[in-house]
Design a protein around this motif. Structure first.
Motif, PDB file in Angstrom:
ATOM      1  N   LEU A  15       8.566 -12.687  28.625  1.00  0.00           N
ATOM      2  CA  LEU A  15       7.625 -13.605  29.259  1.00  0.00           C
ATOM      3  C   LEU A  15       6.743 -12.890  30.264  1.00  0.00           C
ATOM      4  O   LEU A  15       7.154 -11.917  30.879  1.00  0.00           O
ATOM      5  CB  LEU A  15       8.387 -14.721  29.974  1.00  0.00           C
ATOM      6  CG  LEU A  15       9.423 -15.471  29.146  1.00  0.00           C
ATOM      7  CD1 LEU A  15      10.207 -16.412  30.034  1.00  0.00           C
ATOM      8  CD2 LEU A  15       8.762 -16.218  28.023  1.00  0.00           C
ATOM      9  N   GLN A  16       5.539 -13.410  30.428  1.00  0.00           N
ATOM     10  CA  GLN A  16       4.597 -12.908  31.421  1.00  0.00           C
ATOM     11  C   GLN A  16       4.478 -13.933  32.543  1.00  0.00           C
ATOM     12  O   GLN A  16       4.561 -15.131  32.306  1.00  0.00           O
ATOM     13  CB  GLN A  16       3.223 -12.680  30.788  1.00  0.00           C
ATOM     14  CG  GLN A  16       3.232 -11.711  29.632  1.00  0.00           C
ATOM     15  CD  GLN A  16       3.644 -10.311  30.044  1.00  0.00           C
ATOM     16  OE1 GLN A  16       3.326  -9.846  31.129  1.00  0.00           O
ATOM     17  NE2 GLN A  16       4.380  -9.639  29.168  1.00  0.00           N
ATOM     18  N   ASP A  17       4.260 -13.455  33.755  1.00  0.00           N
ATOM     19  CA  ASP A  17       4.059 -14.337  34.905  1.00  0.00           C
ATOM     20  C   ASP A  17       2.622 -14.839  34.932  1.00  0.00           C
ATOM     21  O   ASP A  17       1.688 -14.064  34.747  1.00  0.00           O
ATOM     22  CB  ASP A  17       4.329 -13.605  36.217  1.00  0.00           C
ATOM     23  CG  ASP A  17       5.806 -13.363  36.462  1.00  0.00           C
ATOM     24  OD1 ASP A  17       6.626 -14.116  35.915  1.00  0.00           O
ATOM     25  OD2 ASP A  17       6.139 -12.422  37.203  1.00  0.00           O
ATOM     26  N   VAL A  18       2.465 -16.140  35.145  1.00  0.00           N
ATOM     27  CA  VAL A  18       1.150 -16.751  35.304  1.00  0.00           C
ATOM     28  C   VAL A  18       1.199 -17.563  36.592  1.00  0.00           C
ATOM     29  O   VAL A  18       2.054 -18.427  36.749  1.00  0.00           O
ATOM     30  CB  VAL A  18       0.801 -17.672  34.110  1.00  0.00           C
ATOM     31  CG1 VAL A  18      -0.554 -18.303  34.300  1.00  0.00           C
ATOM     32  CG2 VAL A  18       0.861 -16.907  32.805  1.00  0.00           C
ATOM     33  N   GLU A  19       0.289 -17.257  37.531  1.00  0.00           N
ATOM     34  CA  GLU A  19       0.254 -17.991  38.798  1.00  0.00           C
ATOM     35  C   GLU A  19      -0.559 -19.264  38.605  1.00  0.00           C
ATOM     36  O   GLU A  19      -1.731 -19.222  38.278  1.00  0.00           O
ATOM     37  CB  GLU A  19      -0.354 -17.133  39.902  1.00  0.00           C
ATOM     38  CG  GLU A  19       0.562 -16.049  40.378  1.00  0.00           C
ATOM     39  CD  GLU A  19       0.045 -15.347  41.609  1.00  0.00           C
ATOM     40  OE1 GLU A  19      -1.074 -15.641  42.057  1.00  0.00           O
ATOM     41  OE2 GLU A  19       0.779 -14.493  42.119  1.00  0.00           O
ATOM     42  N   ILE A  20       0.095 -20.400  38.803  1.00  0.00           N
ATOM     43  CA  ILE A  20      -0.499 -21.718  38.594  1.00  0.00           C
ATOM     44  C   ILE A  20      -0.621 -22.430  39.936  1.00  0.00           C
ATOM     45  O   ILE A  20       0.281 -22.370  40.765  1.00  0.00           O
ATOM     46  CB  ILE A  20       0.378 -22.554  37.628  1.00  0.00           C
ATOM     47  CG1 ILE A  20       0.546 -21.840  36.285  1.00  0.00           C
ATOM     48  CG2 ILE A  20      -0.177 -23.948  37.445  1.00  0.00           C
ATOM     49  CD1 ILE A  20      -0.714 -21.685  35.494  1.00  0.00           C
ATOM     50  N   ASN A  21      -1.731 -23.124  40.142  1.00  0.00           N
ATOM     51  CA  ASN A  21      -1.923 -23.951  41.338  1.00  0.00           C
ATOM     52  C   ASN A  21      -1.353 -25.339  41.076  1.00  0.00           C
ATOM     53  O   ASN A  21      -1.904 -26.097  40.284  1.00  0.00           O
ATOM     54  CB  ASN A  21      -3.407 -24.068  41.684  1.00  0.00           C
ATOM     55  CG  ASN A  21      -4.019 -22.757  42.077  1.00  0.00           C
ATOM     56  OD1 ASN A  21      -3.342 -21.876  42.590  1.00  0.00           O
ATOM     57  ND2 ASN A  21      -5.301 -22.610  41.827  1.00  0.00           N
ATOM     58  N   ILE A  22      -0.250 -25.660  41.746  1.00  0.00           N
ATOM     59  CA  ILE A  22       0.390 -26.961  41.604  1.00  0.00           C
ATOM     60  C   ILE A  22      -0.147 -27.868  42.715  1.00  0.00           C
ATOM     61  O   ILE A  22      -0.064 -27.516  43.892  1.00  0.00           O
ATOM     62  CB  ILE A  22       1.930 -26.854  41.724  1.00  0.00           C
ATOM     63  CG1 ILE A  22       2.480 -25.819  40.747  1.00  0.00           C
ATOM     64  CG2 ILE A  22       2.584 -28.214  41.532  1.00  0.00           C
ATOM     65  CD1 ILE A  22       2.354 -26.177  39.295  1.00  0.00           C
ATOM     66  N   PRO A  23      -0.708 -29.036  42.368  1.00  0.00           N
ATOM     67  CA  PRO A  23      -1.224 -29.938  43.407  1.00  0.00           C
ATOM     68  C   PRO A  23      -0.119 -30.377  44.374  1.00  0.00           C
ATOM     69  O   PRO A  23       1.005 -30.646  43.975  1.00  0.00           O
ATOM     70  CB  PRO A  23      -1.742 -31.141  42.620  1.00  0.00           C
ATOM     71  CG  PRO A  23      -1.918 -30.660  41.232  1.00  0.00           C
ATOM     72  CD  PRO A  23      -0.908 -29.570  41.027  1.00  0.00           C
ATOM     73  N   SER A  24      -0.473 -30.421  45.671  1.00  0.00           N
ATOM     74  CA  SER A  24       0.476 -30.819  46.704  1.00  0.00           C
ATOM     75  C   SER A  24      -0.247 -31.712  47.710  1.00  0.00           C
ATOM     76  O   SER A  24      -1.367 -31.408  48.110  1.00  0.00           O
ATOM     77  CB  SER A  24       1.026 -29.574  47.411  1.00  0.00           C
ATOM     78  OG  SER A  24       1.742 -29.923  48.564  1.00  0.00           O
ATOM     79  N   PHE A  25       0.375 -32.794  48.122  1.00  0.00           N
ATOM     80  CA  PHE A  25      -0.246 -33.686  49.093  1.00  0.00           C
ATOM     81  C   PHE A  25      -0.331 -33.051  50.480  1.00  0.00           C
ATOM     82  O   PHE A  25      -1.278 -33.278  51.217  1.00  0.00           O
ATOM     83  CB  PHE A  25       0.521 -35.006  49.188  1.00  0.00           C
ATOM     84  CG  PHE A  25       0.330 -35.876  47.990  1.00  0.00           C
ATOM     85  CD1 PHE A  25      -0.901 -36.440  47.708  1.00  0.00           C
ATOM     86  CD2 PHE A  25       1.381 -36.120  47.126  1.00  0.00           C
ATOM     87  CE1 PHE A  25      -1.085 -37.237  46.597  1.00  0.00           C
ATOM     88  CE2 PHE A  25       1.207 -36.923  46.017  1.00  0.00           C
ATOM     89  CZ  PHE A  25      -0.020 -37.485  45.753  1.00  0.00           C
ATOM     90  N   SER A  26       0.644 -32.240  50.842  1.00  0.00           N
ATOM     91  CA  SER A  26       0.665 -31.673  52.189  1.00  0.00           C
ATOM     92  C   SER A  26      -0.221 -30.433  52.337  1.00  0.00           C
ATOM     93  O   SER A  26      -0.836 -30.229  53.370  1.00  0.00           O
ATOM     94  CB  SER A  26       2.098 -31.325  52.589  1.00  0.00           C
ATOM     95  OG  SER A  26       2.632 -30.363  51.707  1.00  0.00           O
TER      96      SER A  26
END
Length: 116
Positions: free
Chosen positions: A72-83
């Motif tokens: 597997l390769q690492d992929v940096e994902i932006n996860i939405p966060s309320f804070s």
């Protein structure tokens, strides 16, 4: 509305990516469709380009997109966060899914019906 299968953001239209899931191998031998938002699709394309240029081997584990076990390769994902607005999270994706994501990225305007 549809949800991105990597980050979970709800948007009107996601880009379809065909992945081959071993879990549904008998039911769907041609593969299953996953939906990725534009940001995740772009990050997957970038990870695919980096992996093919540097010939990275990656780490062994279970793919976050198709569920297959392998390198597997690492992929940096932006996860939405309320804070915080968003949080960076590393997802592990196999090369087959990254390759399909790269192809979908190249054809995303055609797939989503956008004309320039």
């Amino acid at each position: 509305m549809a949800d991105c299968d990597l980050c979970g953001v709800a948007i009107p239209t996601v880009c379809p990516v065909k992945v081959f899931s071993p879990k549904f191998e008998n039911s769907y031998p041609e593969g299953v469709w996953k939906g990725l938002c534009g940001s995740c699709l772009e990050k997957a394309k970038k990870a695919y380009d980096e992996a093919t240029e540097s010939k990275k081997t990656g780490t062994f584990g279970k793919c976050n997109l198709c569920g297959a076990e392998g390198q597997l390769q690492d992929v940096e994902i932006n996860i939405p966060s309320f804070s915080k607005g968003y949080e960076l999270e590393r997802k592990k994706i196999c090369m087959k899914c990254l390759e399909q994501s790269s192809e979908a990225y190249e054809n995303k305007d055609e797939l989503l019906g956008e004309h320039h």
